[in-house]
Motif scaffolding. Structure first.
Motif, short mmCIF file in Angstrom:
data_model
loop_
_atom_site.label_atom_id
_atom_site.label_comp_id
_atom_site.label_asym_id
_atom_site.label_seq_id
_atom_site.Cartn_x
_atom_site.Cartn_y
_atom_site.Cartn_z
N SER A 36 33.78 39.44 45.98
CA SER A 36 33.88 39.60 44.52
C SER A 36 34.82 40.75 44.20
N LEU A 37 36.06 40.49 44.47
CA LEU A 37 37.07 41.55 44.39
C LEU A 37 37.15 42.20 43.01
N CYS A 38 37.02 41.40 41.96
CA CYS A 38 37.19 41.97 40.61
C CYS A 38 35.85 42.43 40.04
N GLY A 39 34.79 42.38 40.86
CA GLY A 39 33.50 42.88 40.40
C GLY A 39 32.85 41.97 39.37
N GLY A 40 33.24 40.72 39.33
CA GLY A 40 32.59 39.78 38.42
C GLY A 40 33.29 39.63 37.08
N ASP A 41 34.55 39.99 37.03
CA ASP A 41 35.29 39.91 35.76
C ASP A 41 36.05 38.59 35.58
N MET A 42 35.81 37.64 36.45
CA MET A 42 36.49 36.34 36.38
C MET A 42 38.01 36.50 36.43
N ILE A 43 38.46 37.34 37.34
CA ILE A 43 39.91 37.55 37.49
C ILE A 43 40.37 37.11 38.87
N CYS A 44 39.59 37.46 39.90
CA CYS A 44 40.11 37.30 41.26
C CYS A 44 39.89 35.89 41.83
N GLY A 45 38.88 35.20 41.37
CA GLY A 45 38.61 33.86 41.90
C GLY A 45 38.08 33.85 43.32
N LYS A 46 37.58 35.01 43.80
CA LYS A 46 37.14 35.09 45.20
C LYS A 46 35.67 34.72 45.38
N CYS A 47 34.91 34.63 44.29
CA CYS A 47 33.46 34.46 44.42
C CYS A 47 33.07 32.99 44.42
N ARG A 48 33.91 32.16 45.02
CA ARG A 48 33.63 30.71 45.06
C ARG A 48 32.36 30.43 45.84
N VAL A 74 31.94 26.46 42.25
CA VAL A 74 31.89 27.19 40.97
C VAL A 74 32.20 28.65 41.29
N LEU A 75 32.50 29.42 40.27
CA LEU A 75 32.62 30.86 40.47
C LEU A 75 31.24 31.47 40.29
N ALA A 76 30.79 32.25 41.28
CA ALA A 76 29.44 32.82 41.20
C ALA A 76 29.30 33.75 40.00
#
Ligand code: FES
Length: 634
Positions: A36-48, A74-76
């Motif tokens: 969760s690179l962006c900390g949950g800000d829906m920017i990085c797309g890593k939290c798939r 989905v994005l977590a």
């Protein structure tokens, strides 16, 4: 509010979450790692993650491809439960293989053999030391108090005009002296000009005195258990910084600390927990009693040290970027929660500013640039590119915000340098053929920083991208194609990967990487020019930081990340933060030296520096707008 259960696979951990919460919130609370690179800000797309069973409400975003949506991704951080769920954390969102690789790093780059103080011209004088004393008992003729008697005995061994000890020790002192028949061991620590008696024990325990040097990194935490008498490293251990669960980079964690209720405490507890675990592992491995560990010296960037010491970090990211402190006096380790001898001391390597911390001053100490008449530069490549230039007379430093691209952030298939990361890439035949090297020889699941630098350098050489870093027309080679409105180049096809999908680098990925490299080069350029110098004037260029070790030098020059100077002037110095901490813990002189280094370093703030913006714009080309600066490339 409705409550649901979420079962996370493959860990089989179960969390409860309200309909207001996200899957990422539940995962973090339960200790399930989801990138969760962006900390949950829906920017990085890593939290798939993949929803296997149940219903979610997903907030709007554009970060998943049509194919991923079809497969149930989905994005977590954007998804809220609407029923009980079974959620799979796919391999690319997990953190795997960490222990082995971090251990390898620790051994490869931090010098297990011992610390050669003489090489650095420091004398052996550890931050805490033990002295065995045989004290003459009191008499009517010699009726000093127990404490004054102890201090007098210590002063017979060392020069200690100012001495002190705590009330608890004074309370215990009469009994220990008499029970020990006036034969005791004193543990002494240095606090500025004052020598503190931190422990008194019966008998002779002077052979057993240990300390721990810690590199408190944003991504990894590395500890070395050191025999302070013999200057010998007894055991080493490393782990990922557990704060990653709350945000992968410094800025995200600063926001988390400020905006989440209990956020600062959680960040503090996470890092203290990591350090305690590593200390426990190393004392167990070396068969040392934790009672005999009398000091810890930590080197870390300013934000990490704030979290470790539980300081208010809220002004670090707001102009004018003021930390609570950069120079912190030794404290009782237990006050911070670090478990060694209950009276043991915690020392911190001093930093310079909010964005040039003790990890960099420690690196300056270890590199030795502060004591050589030669002009040297130190670049620590990471999320921030910290740069120091100078010699024995002066030191100037800056920090360029490079962004997380080199650590795999903001890159579609970017990942850290762990198992399954493509770390080396060769592109041949105009882009038709790609050869890769994958860490631990596994099927790839992403690309790490060194692989990304290779990709850009190779694509440029094969003319798949031009000097402005733009792709050629899709179809120019069979791997270059349009996908989800972007052009991308396929590095590994689905049947060759561990994730069952093609691994590709997209145009936005390349743009992010070019911005990162431009920031580091521009920072170095501003320092050089502000001193009326040229890169050619450099006699040494040191590359520090864990990531630095993996850089391919010619590729880094080819893309314009590093200046084009003769390669023999460049030296990788590995985890210089830890190397400096080891010197500091073993030598009071070295510790005092790093304090002087921190005071001597002049900090140039780039955030409001016009020249930096000009340099940055010029560096957004491959390798640069001014090709004369890169003769070996052009
Ligand atoms: S997009 Fe979800 S954590 Fe970044």
């Amino acid at each position: 509010m409705a409550q649901y259960t979420i079962k996370f696979l493959p860990d089989d951990k179960v969390a409860t979450a309200t309909s207001e919460e996200t899957i990422l919130d539940a995962a973090q609370r339960t200790g399930v790692y989801v990138s969760s690179l962006c900390g949950g800000d829906m920017i990085c797309g890593k939290c798939r993650v993949i929803v296997k069973e149940g219903q979610v409400f997903e907030e709007q975003h554009m970060l998943l491809s049509r194919e991923e949506v079809r497969l149930g991704y989905v994005l977590a951080c954007a998804s809220h439960p609407r029923s009980d769920l079974v959620v799979e954390v796919p391999v690319e969102s997990r953190m795997e293989g960490k222990q082995i690789l971090v251990d390898e790093d620790a051994q490869r780059f931090s010098g297990l053999a011992g610390v050669d103080l003489a090489k650095y011209e420091f004398h052996h004088s550890p931050l805490t030391r033990k002295i065995y004393l045989e004290i003459p008992p009191p008499s009517l003729e010699d009726s000093l108090s127990d404490l004054s008697r102890l201090f007098r005995a210590v002063r017979a061994h060392i020069d200690a005009p100012i001495m002190q000890t705590g009330l608890k020790n004074i309370r215990r002192l009469p009994q220990i002296l008499r029970r020990g028949n006036w034969k005791v061991t004193c543990t002494l620590g240095q606090r500025g000009g004052t020598v503190e008696v931190i422990e008194i024990e019966e008998g002779d325990t002077s052979e057993r005195n240990y300390g721990v040097a810690v590199d408190v990194g944003t991504t990894t935490v590395v500890t070395h258990l050191i025999d302070l008498n013999a200057s010998k490293i007894l055991a080493t251990d490393a782990t990922y910084n557990s704060q990653i669960a709350f945000g992968e980079d410094v800025i995200t964690r600063l926001i988390y600390a400020k905006e989440e209720v209990g956020g600062r405490e959680r960040l503090h507890e996470a890092i203290v927990g990591n350090i305690n675990m590593l200390i426990n592992n190393t004392v167990a491995a070396a068969d040392v009693s934790i009672q005999d560990v009398t000091c810890v010296l930590c080197a870390g960037n300013t934000t990490m040290m704030h979290f470790l010491l539980d300081l208010d970090s809220s002004n670090i990211r707001r102009e004018p970027y003021i930390p609570a402190a950069t120079h912190i006096a030794p404290a009782r380790a237990i006050e911070v929660g670090i478990q060694i001898n209950p009276r043991g001391l915690l020392y911190s390597v001093p930093g310079v500013s909010s964005y040039v911390g003790g990890d960099i001053t420690s690196g300056v100490l270890a590199s030795g640039i502060y004591r050589s008449p030669d002009l040297s530069m130190l670049i620590d490549v990471g999320t921030n590119g910290e740069i120091v230039i100078g010699n024995s007379e002066w030191l100037v430093c800056c920090s360029a915000s490079a962004g997380p691209a080199f650590e795999g952030g903001e890159v579609k298939f970017g990942m850290r340098a762990t198992h399954g990361a493509i770390e080396k890439v060769k592109v041949l035949m105009g882009g038709e053929v790609v050869e890769t090297v994958v860490i631990a020889n596994e099927k790839p699941r992403g690309i790490c920083g060194s692989g990304l630098i290779d990709v850009i350098s190779e694509l440029r050489r094969e003319s798949v991208i031009d000097r402005t870093a733009k792709f050629a027309e899709p179809g120019t080679c069979s791997r270059l194609r349009r996908m989800d409105d972007d052009t991308e180049f396929v590095i590994a096809y689905a049947d060759e990967t561990a994730i069952g999908r093609d691994i590709a680098i997209t145009q936005p990925d390349i743009n992010n990487l070019v911005r990162s490299k431009a920031a580091v080069y521009a920072g170095a350029s501003v320092l050089i020019k502000s001193l009326d110098l040229k890169f050619d004037d450099l006699q040494h260029l040191y590359i520090g930081g864990g990531f630095g070790n993996y850089l391919d030098l010619p590729a880094s020059v080819a893309i314009g990340l590093l200046p084009d100077i003769p390669l023999e002037k460049v030296k990788f110095i590995g985890n210089s933060s830890l190397s400096g901490a080891k010197l500091g813990i073993l030598s009071q002189e070295a510790y005092e030296e790093v304090e002087k280094i921190a005071q001597k370093m002049t900090y140039i703030d780039l955030s409001s520096n016009r020249q930096f913006m000009d340099e940055y714009s010029s560096a957004l080309f491959l390798p640069h707008t001014d090709l004369e600066l890169f003769p070996s490339v052009s």
